[in-house]
Scaffold this active site. Sequence first.
Site, PDB file in Angstrom:
ATOM      1  N   HIS A 102      -4.240  15.216  -2.435  1.00 51.77           N
ATOM      2  CA  HIS A 102      -5.185  15.410  -3.512  1.00 51.77           C
ATOM      3  C   HIS A 102      -6.416  14.641  -3.718  1.00 51.77           C
ATOM      4  O   HIS A 102      -6.220  13.645  -3.524  1.00 51.77           O
ATOM      5  CB  HIS A 102      -4.228  15.691  -5.209  1.00 51.77           C
ATOM      6  CG  HIS A 102      -3.804  14.116  -5.227  1.00 51.77           C
ATOM      7  ND1 HIS A 102      -2.933  13.558  -4.665  1.00 51.77           N
ATOM      8  CD2 HIS A 102      -4.323  13.522  -6.549  1.00 51.77           C
ATOM      9  CE1 HIS A 102      -2.679  12.264  -5.337  1.00 51.77           C
ATOM     10  NE2 HIS A 102      -3.509  12.351  -6.306  1.00 51.77           N
ATOM     11  N   ASP A 104      -8.170  13.266  -7.360  1.00 50.89           N
ATOM     12  CA  ASP A 104      -7.355  13.015  -8.599  1.00 50.89           C
ATOM     13  C   ASP A 104      -8.091  14.239  -9.665  1.00 50.89           C
ATOM     14  O   ASP A 104      -9.315  14.366  -9.888  1.00 50.89           O
ATOM     15  CB  ASP A 104      -7.672  11.748  -9.385  1.00 50.89           C
ATOM     16  CG  ASP A 104      -6.601  10.679  -8.614  1.00 50.89           C
ATOM     17  OD1 ASP A 104      -5.704  11.041  -8.141  1.00 50.89           O
ATOM     18  OD2 ASP A 104      -7.228   9.558  -8.441  1.00 50.89           O
ATOM     19  N   HIS A 252      -6.074  11.379  -1.120  1.00 53.72           N
ATOM     20  CA  HIS A 252      -5.061  10.551  -0.896  1.00 53.72           C
ATOM     21  C   HIS A 252      -3.809  11.311  -1.160  1.00 53.72           C
ATOM     22  O   HIS A 252      -3.410  12.127  -1.783  1.00 53.72           O
ATOM     23  CB  HIS A 252      -5.005   9.310  -1.587  1.00 53.72           C
ATOM     24  CG  HIS A 252      -5.321   9.707  -3.400  1.00 53.72           C
ATOM     25  ND1 HIS A 252      -6.318  10.070  -3.929  1.00 53.72           N
ATOM     26  CD2 HIS A 252      -4.249   9.383  -4.076  1.00 53.72           C
ATOM     27  CE1 HIS A 252      -5.914  10.138  -5.249  1.00 53.72           C
ATOM     28  NE2 HIS A 252      -4.752   9.553  -5.360  1.00 53.72           N
ATOM     29  N   ARG A 267      -2.830   2.251 -13.580  1.00 48.94           N
ATOM     30  CA  ARG A 267      -4.117   3.086 -12.991  1.00 48.94           C
ATOM     31  C   ARG A 267      -4.949   3.266 -13.911  1.00 48.94           C
ATOM     32  O   ARG A 267      -4.563   3.596 -15.147  1.00 48.94           O
ATOM     33  CB  ARG A 267      -3.430   4.327 -12.299  1.00 48.94           C
ATOM     34  CG  ARG A 267      -4.578   5.400 -12.180  1.00 48.94           C
ATOM     35  CD  ARG A 267      -3.942   6.504 -11.581  1.00 48.94           C
ATOM     36  NE  ARG A 267      -4.600   7.815 -11.921  1.00 48.94           N
ATOM     37  CZ  ARG A 267      -4.698   8.889 -11.498  1.00 48.94           C
ATOM     38  NH1 ARG A 267      -3.773   9.430 -10.604  1.00 48.94           N
ATOM     39  NH2 ARG A 267      -5.528   9.801 -12.127  1.00 48.94           N
TER      40      ARG A 267
HETATM   41  C1  SIN Z   1      -2.016   8.530  -7.666  1.00 44.22           C
HETATM   42  O1  SIN Z   1      -2.304   9.578  -6.990  1.00 44.22           O
HETATM   43  O2  SIN Z   1      -2.545   8.297  -8.569  1.00 44.22           O
HETATM   44  C2  SIN Z   1      -0.872   7.738  -7.106  1.00 44.22           C
HETATM   45  C3  SIN Z   1      -1.394   6.986  -5.902  1.00 44.22           C
HETATM   46  C4  SIN Z   1      -0.267   5.986  -5.444  1.00 44.22           C
HETATM   47  O3  SIN Z   1       0.583   5.831  -6.242  1.00 44.22           O
HETATM   48  O4  SIN Z   1      -0.367   5.245  -4.556  1.00 44.22           O
END
Ligand code: SIN
Length: 282
Positions: A102, A104, A252, A267
Amino acid sequence: MARNLLTITPVTPAIGAEISGLDLSQPLSEEDFNILNETLADRQVLFFRDQAKMSPEAQVRLGEYFGPLHVHPAAPTLKENPGIFVIHTHKDSVISNGDAWHSDVSCDEEPPLGTILQLHQLPTNGGDTIFASMYAAFDALSDTMKSFLCELTAIHASEHVYRNRYADRGVEDTSKVFPFSSHPIVRSHPLTGRQALFVNRTFTTKINDMTDGESAALLGFLFDHVEKPEFQVRFKWTENAVAFWDNRCAQHLAMWDYWPEERKGHRVTIKGDRPTYQASRA
Ligand code: SIN
């Protein structure tokens, strides 16, 4: 006071740079901000090791150099600091954030520009995050396919992703309407002017102005294409390492291969602009 010089080491030809000589828990100089901003748009994801654990305030300050913070449509935030999205997977988790490809919150009309994640607690092994270059994915297509895709838009939906997703963290979402948006399949990066594919397996559900069958076939091709290993870099986390990715040109996948162990961090997500396509100047 003397300080280390910032160094930039590309990780693969397509994507990723390791940055050293910078303490992210401290205020950024204008010069360092400019370097990070340009390098992010070029390399798509930046990795910082040997960092101190950032306080929520320091991490929010870091994010805000790049723009106002994005408010997540579904995930709970830290009670003491609503700018922080807690990433936490443990033995009783029913989902793990980001464990499918995805970009974000691409379902938002103005999807996040970028995301800064610091992991404080790691499993003994595993829990890597894989990033893929959507510049490289676009560049690898034939000219015929590039021209065709540049005309197209697609729906990015989130009801199927977010409904009940955070129930185990106390989120009650019965009356909530989750975002969906229509975005160009090829988006132009506002800083580099490069074209990037903007479809992902999590949120992109339908190509506009096509039959269901045509859309499913083309999306199937595109999802397989963008996930090819040659466009990727894989980040093996170390304690308090930071990854800063550009959602406009990278997507990612966070590996959940460490159950029943725990992985935890903070995050912050930076608000972005509406994706647009502009024909290349060249
Ligand atoms: C996310 O997509 O924000 C998670 C990424 C992660 O935990 O490495």
